[in-house]
Design an enzyme around this catalytic site. Structure first.
Site, PDB file in Angstrom:
ATOM      1  N   HIS A  14     -81.434 -13.243  29.871  1.00 53.05           N
ATOM      2  CA  HIS A  14     -82.552 -13.438  29.084  1.00 53.05           C
ATOM      3  C   HIS A  14     -82.075 -12.727  27.741  1.00 53.05           C
ATOM      4  O   HIS A  14     -82.325 -11.563  27.476  1.00 53.05           O
ATOM      5  CB  HIS A  14     -83.864 -13.042  29.556  1.00 53.05           C
ATOM      6  CG  HIS A  14     -85.031 -13.373  28.852  1.00 53.05           C
ATOM      7  ND1 HIS A  14     -85.997 -14.142  29.351  1.00 53.05           N
ATOM      8  CD2 HIS A  14     -85.497 -13.241  27.528  1.00 53.05           C
ATOM      9  CE1 HIS A  14     -87.024 -14.305  28.421  1.00 53.05           C
ATOM     10  NE2 HIS A  14     -86.339 -13.694  27.343  1.00 53.05           N
ATOM     11  N   HIS A  16     -82.408 -13.100  23.018  1.00 50.76           N
ATOM     12  CA  HIS A  16     -82.987 -13.809  21.906  1.00 50.76           C
ATOM     13  C   HIS A  16     -81.795 -13.294  20.652  1.00 50.76           C
ATOM     14  O   HIS A  16     -81.468 -12.057  20.564  1.00 50.76           O
ATOM     15  CB  HIS A  16     -84.260 -13.292  21.273  1.00 50.76           C
ATOM     16  CG  HIS A  16     -85.238 -13.658  22.345  1.00 50.76           C
ATOM     17  ND1 HIS A  16     -85.983 -14.694  22.277  1.00 50.76           N
ATOM     18  CD2 HIS A  16     -85.801 -13.045  23.429  1.00 50.76           C
ATOM     19  CE1 HIS A  16     -86.910 -14.751  23.233  1.00 50.76           C
ATOM     20  NE2 HIS A  16     -86.500 -13.727  23.994  1.00 50.76           N
ATOM     21  N   LYS A 100     -86.600 -24.023  29.494  1.00 50.80           N
ATOM     22  CA  LYS A 100     -87.399 -22.740  29.311  1.00 50.80           C
ATOM     23  C   LYS A 100     -88.676 -23.293  29.127  1.00 50.80           C
ATOM     24  O   LYS A 100     -89.051 -23.961  28.268  1.00 50.80           O
ATOM     25  CB  LYS A 100     -86.855 -21.880  28.067  1.00 50.80           C
ATOM     26  CG  LYS A 100     -87.944 -20.636  27.883  1.00 50.80           C
ATOM     27  CD  LYS A 100     -87.534 -19.643  28.606  1.00 50.80           C
ATOM     28  CE  LYS A 100     -88.730 -18.500  28.605  1.00 50.80           C
ATOM     29  NZ  LYS A 100     -88.353 -17.404  28.952  1.00 50.80           N
ATOM     30  N   HIS A 137     -91.713 -18.360  31.316  1.00 41.85           N
ATOM     31  CA  HIS A 137     -92.670 -17.220  30.652  1.00 41.85           C
ATOM     32  C   HIS A 137     -93.858 -17.214  31.315  1.00 41.85           C
ATOM     33  O   HIS A 137     -94.634 -18.202  30.882  1.00 41.85           O
ATOM     34  CB  HIS A 137     -92.763 -17.238  29.040  1.00 41.85           C
ATOM     35  CG  HIS A 137     -93.630 -16.314  28.465  1.00 41.85           C
ATOM     36  ND1 HIS A 137     -92.921 -15.076  27.802  1.00 41.85           N
ATOM     37  CD2 HIS A 137     -94.822 -16.038  28.614  1.00 41.85           C
ATOM     38  CE1 HIS A 137     -93.834 -14.272  27.395  1.00 41.85           C
ATOM     39  NE2 HIS A 137     -95.084 -14.841  27.873  1.00 41.85           N
ATOM     40  N   HIS A 175     -88.635 -11.763  32.840  1.00 45.42           N
ATOM     41  CA  HIS A 175     -89.147 -10.724  32.495  1.00 45.42           C
ATOM     42  C   HIS A 175     -90.693 -10.419  32.979  1.00 45.42           C
ATOM     43  O   HIS A 175     -91.532 -10.095  32.501  1.00 45.42           O
ATOM     44  CB  HIS A 175     -89.569 -10.511  30.811  1.00 45.42           C
ATOM     45  CG  HIS A 175     -90.252 -11.693  30.229  1.00 45.42           C
ATOM     46  ND1 HIS A 175     -91.362 -12.046  30.563  1.00 45.42           N
ATOM     47  CD2 HIS A 175     -89.796 -12.494  29.117  1.00 45.42           C
ATOM     48  CE1 HIS A 175     -91.780 -13.319  30.018  1.00 45.42           C
ATOM     49  NE2 HIS A 175     -90.760 -13.399  29.095  1.00 45.42           N
ATOM     50  N   ASP A 248     -84.027  -9.415  27.509  1.00 47.06           N
ATOM     51  CA  ASP A 248     -85.114  -9.847  26.666  1.00 47.06           C
ATOM     52  C   ASP A 248     -84.984  -9.211  25.052  1.00 47.06           C
ATOM     53  O   ASP A 248     -85.861  -8.861  24.309  1.00 47.06           O
ATOM     54  CB  ASP A 248     -86.595  -9.699  27.219  1.00 47.06           C
ATOM     55  CG  ASP A 248     -87.656 -10.444  26.351  1.00 47.06           C
ATOM     56  OD1 ASP A 248     -87.209 -11.643  25.570  1.00 47.06           O
ATOM     57  OD2 ASP A 248     -88.644 -10.389  26.764  1.00 47.06           O
TER      58      ASP A 248
HETATM   59  N1  OTD Z   1     -91.119 -11.172  24.167  1.00 49.35           N
HETATM   60  N2  OTD Z   1     -90.603 -11.119  21.853  1.00 49.35           N
HETATM   61  C1  OTD Z   1     -90.058 -12.244  21.963  1.00 49.35           C
HETATM   62  C2  OTD Z   1     -89.819 -13.063  23.031  1.00 49.35           C
HETATM   63  C3  OTD Z   1     -90.114 -12.487  24.375  1.00 49.35           C
HETATM   64  O1  OTD Z   1     -91.469 -13.656  25.806  1.00 49.35           O
HETATM   65  C4  OTD Z   1     -90.392 -13.278  25.431  1.00 49.35           C
HETATM   66  O2  OTD Z   1     -89.391 -13.893  25.860  1.00 49.35           O
HETATM   67  C5  OTD Z   1     -89.431 -12.701  20.631  1.00 49.35           C
HETATM   68  O3  OTD Z   1     -89.472 -11.907  19.623  1.00 49.35           O
HETATM   69  O4  OTD Z   1     -88.824 -13.706  20.603  1.00 49.35           O
HETATM   70  C6  OTD Z   1     -91.308 -10.737  23.082  1.00 49.35           C
HETATM   71  O5  OTD Z   1     -91.830  -9.752  22.894  1.00 49.35           O
HETATM   72 ZN    ZN Z   2     -87.598 -13.411  25.814  1.00 51.58          ZN
HETATM   73 ZN    ZN Z   3     -91.076 -14.851  27.351  1.00 55.04          ZN
END
Ligand code: OTD
Ligand code: ZN
Ligand code: ZN
Length: 347
Positions: A14, A16, A100, A137, A175, A248
């Site tokens: 996971h 970003h 997702k 999520h 997560h 994450d």
């Molecule tokens: N959580 N920030 C972000 C995504 C995740 O839920 C998530 O996967 C982001 O900045 O893309 C966060 O706190």
């Molecule tokens: Zn995330």
């Molecule tokens: Zn998330």
């Protein structure tokens, strides 16, 4: 004195990576240690179609510095307009490894997510048929539900009904942050896995809020009570193959974190593995680290374990991580675990 541990090269289930200058800045931080990562599609606008995922994958590969190896495992962002046939084609070609699900409004860039689950029924059924995992999520977004309860309520109200009504759908609870999440995984033998982040294994809400608010510890789902952190640590260090690492890692410019309305996300890519080694060692579970970082994820996704290795070493000197990295006109602040780390990735 030094100790070392050689494990199959980890993957991040996971991650970003963003786009543009931010992508260029953060990609090497992951590629240095991880062979592959499940790439989150929450760009602005989101990565919804197979064609958009192919274009994003090409931008990621173009941003990879010469000499570095990395395989992005692409995902599609599920919307109420997603076409089941486009999803099936992107899966059949090998382009995507998951879809997702963001409940609308749950986290950063999730405005295009799902509100009415009946509208995505055909996509979920197609995914169950072809064995394509749904990454979830898992938080409800209703204003009246307290932010600390949103994961537990999601499991009861949305996740369990969706799983019951879509037999064979493979789900990754992304997560997880609560004992409720870990317990739900433990109670369900098949078609269910969960990723756990570094920050949720080592921090609780006191670390974020007592003595002042620490914006770099603010992420979603939000840090919970210590008893939840303890349940997550027990799950991660148990050796149970349903639990695997998804950092994450979610970079934001430092000014957006240190602001009146702080963006959610922790940037852990540079030091995730040393922090994890120290955490597993402290839990007397170093022998379970490789499963969590390198074996359970590939098993869930039906992919081979990486054949090369990394070596983690521990010395009696504190490992120095950069406080920030440069990203175009901005910096990104590297996650600080709040304790000295003695482990480092040697190779
Ligand atoms: N959580 N920030 C972000 C995504 C995740 O839920 C998530 O996967 C982001 O900045 O893309 C966060 O706190
Ligand atoms: Zn995330
Ligand atoms: Zn998330």
């Amino acid at each position: 004195m030094s100790t070392s541990l050689t494990i199959a090269r980890p993957d991040d289930w996971h991650l970003h990576l963003r786009d543009g200058a931010m992508l260029e800045a953060v990609l090497p931080e992951t590629a240095r240690h991880f062979a592959r990562a499940i790439i989150m599609p929450n760009l602005v606008p989101p990565v919804v179609t197979g064609a958009e995922a192919a274009a994003y994958r090409d931008r990621i590969m173009a941003a990879l510095p010469d000499g570095m190896q990395f395989e992005p495992l692409m995902t599609l962002y599920l919307t109420e307009d997603t076409d089941p046939e486009d999803v099936a084609a992107a899966h059949a070609s090998g382009l995507i490894k998951a879809v997702k699900l963001y409940p609308a409004g749950a986290t950063t860039n999730s405005a295009s997510g799902v509100t009415n689950f009946d509208k995505v029924r055909a996509v979920l059924e197609k995914m169950a048929e072809i064995g394509l995992p749904l990454c979830v999520h898992g938080e409800v977004t209703d204003r009246e539900i307290d932010i600390f309860d949103r994961e537990a309520v999601f499991i009861d109200r949305i996740l369990d009904p969706v799983r019951q009504s879509t037999p064979g759908l493979r789900v990754v609870m992304e997560h997880i942050t609560t004992k409720n999440g870990a317990d739900y995984v433990l109670a369900n033998e098949t078609d269910l896995g969960a990723t756990i982040t570094v920050q949720h294994l080592i921090l609780d809400r006191n670390d974020m809020l007592v003595g002042g608010m620490r914006p770099h510890y603010y992420c979603l789902p939000i840090l919970k009570r210590a008893e939840h952190r303890e349940a997550l640590l027990a799950a991660a260090t148990s050796g149970d193959a349903r639990f695997f690492l998804g950092t994450d890692s979610a970079p934001h410019p430092t000014h957006a974190k240190e602001s009146e309305c702080c963006s959610a996300g922790c940037f852990t890519a540079p030091n995730a593995l040393p922090i994890l080694a120290q955490t597993f060692e402290k839990a007397s579970a170093l022998d379970k680290l490789e499963g969590f970082t390198s074996r359970h994820g590939p098993a869930f996704y039906g992919l081979p374990v990486n054949t090369d290795t990394i070596t983690l070493t521990k010395s009696d000197r504190v490992t120095e991580f950069p406080a920030k990295i440069d990203a175009g006109d901005h910096t990104v602040t590297v996650f600080d675990p709040g304790f000295p780390v003695y482990w480092t990735v040697a190779s």
